[in-house]
Motif scaffolding. Structure first.
Motif, PDB file in Angstrom:
ATOM      1  N   ALA A 208       0.822  -1.206   0.000  1.00 25.99           N
ATOM      2  CA  ALA A 208       0.000   0.000   0.000  1.00 25.99           C
ATOM      3  C   ALA A 208       0.857   1.258   0.000  1.00 25.99           C
ATOM      4  O   ALA A 208       0.532   2.254  -0.669  1.00 25.99           O
ATOM      5  CB  ALA A 208      -0.929  -0.006   1.218  1.00 25.99           C
ATOM      6  N   ALA A 209       1.960   1.224   0.743  1.00 26.40           N
ATOM      7  CA  ALA A 209       2.867   2.378   0.762  1.00 26.40           C
ATOM      8  C   ALA A 209       3.490   2.595  -0.608  1.00 26.40           C
ATOM      9  O   ALA A 209       3.579   3.726  -1.099  1.00 26.40           O
ATOM     10  CB  ALA A 209       3.950   2.175   1.817  1.00 26.40           C
ATOM     11  N   ALA A 210       3.920   1.519  -1.237  1.00 25.87           N
ATOM     12  CA  ALA A 210       4.549   1.625  -2.556  1.00 25.87           C
ATOM     13  C   ALA A 210       3.578   2.180  -3.587  1.00 25.87           C
ATOM     14  O   ALA A 210       3.946   3.001  -4.440  1.00 25.87           O
ATOM     15  CB  ALA A 210       5.068   0.268  -2.998  1.00 25.87           C
ATOM     16  N   GLU A 211       2.331   1.754  -3.508  1.00 24.28           N
ATOM     17  CA  GLU A 211       1.346   2.207  -4.481  1.00 24.28           C
ATOM     18  C   GLU A 211       0.978   3.673  -4.299  1.00 24.28           C
ATOM     19  O   GLU A 211       0.448   4.301  -5.222  1.00 24.28           O
ATOM     20  CB  GLU A 211       0.096   1.334  -4.383  1.00 24.28           C
ATOM     21  N   ALA A 212       1.270   4.222  -3.119  1.00 26.83           N
ATOM     22  CA  ALA A 212       0.969   5.634  -2.860  1.00 26.83           C
ATOM     23  C   ALA A 212       2.084   6.574  -3.299  1.00 26.83           C
ATOM     24  O   ALA A 212       1.923   7.793  -3.234  1.00 26.83           O
ATOM     25  CB  ALA A 212       0.700   5.839  -1.369  1.00 26.83           C
TER      26      ALA A 212
END
Length: 224
Positions: A208-212
């Protein structure tokens, strides 16, 4: 790229899950009152299993030189994380004594807490902006509470900084978008019970962090 720190690792399975997920930092907690506490000997065994490239961070709270001496001599560490009431002078002293990068944790609840961030940015290598512990809390962090992220939206300091406090796989993307953080830290938000890491939640958090992460703008191409 968003760099993720998973803090409070206690088992080899924790280290393996963090490495497999692609996190940048593995945190070991040396605060005895924490459910995530490990001894220096336990942390050494875990740190030796960490793959190259996974930074090993020691979380301490108002640690004495004796404790820090033991940690540095026992555990192959890459960074010290000071999570107590350390003054800028103490941060500078620890940094000079041990020759390791120092991350200073600073609790935020309101606007009045922001001045300390600038004071410590002069001496620390990194800053960790966390939610201030609730009144009467036993733990200085890892309480699963957040703060109003709008307080630091768009702010920049002299050193790299990391966001913490109540982050989970469900809200980390929003936190990154609101604050502009390029690094995030989590402990309780990826646990099934206090001190028990969940490999699926770890993977979901890192994903989720990477996708943000902000998407690069396409390069301009001159028409032919």
């Amino acid at each position: 790229m968003i760099r993720v720190k998973i803090c409070g690792l206690k088992t080899l399975a924790d280290v393996q899950a963090v490495a497999a997920a692609g996190a940048a930092y593995a945190g070991f907690n040396f605060f005895p009152k924490s459910p995530r506490y490990v001894t220096p000997a336990q942390a050494r065994e875990l740190a030796l299993e960490a793959p190259v490239g996974l930074a090993k961070v020691a979380l301490v709270v108002d640690a004495t030189d004796d404790l820090l001496d033991t940690l540095v001599e026992t555990v192959p560490l890459d960074m010290l994380q000071l999570h107590g009431h350390e003054s800028p002078e103490r941060v500078a002293e620890v940094r000079a004594r041990y020759g390791l990068p120092v991350m200073k944790v600073l609790g935020v609840a309101g606007e009045e807490d922001l001045a300390q961030i600038l004071d410590h940015s002069v001496v620390a290598d990194q800053l960790l902006i966390d939610a201030k512990a609730p009144k009467g809390a036993v733990l200085p962090g890892g309480n699963g509470v957040s703060f109003d992220w709008r307080l630091i939206a768009g702010r920049r300091w002299l050193r790299p900084w990391m966001l913490a406090g109540g982050l989970t796989p469900d809200n980390v993307a929003e936190a990154i978008r609101l604050t502009g953080a390029s690094q995030v830290d989590v402990a309780s938000g990826v646990e099934s019970a206090p001190g028990q890491k969940d490999a699926l939640r770890i993977a979901a958090f890192v994903r989720a962090a990477a996708e943000a992460a902000p998407k690069p703008k396409p390069a301009f191409v001159m028409p032919s």
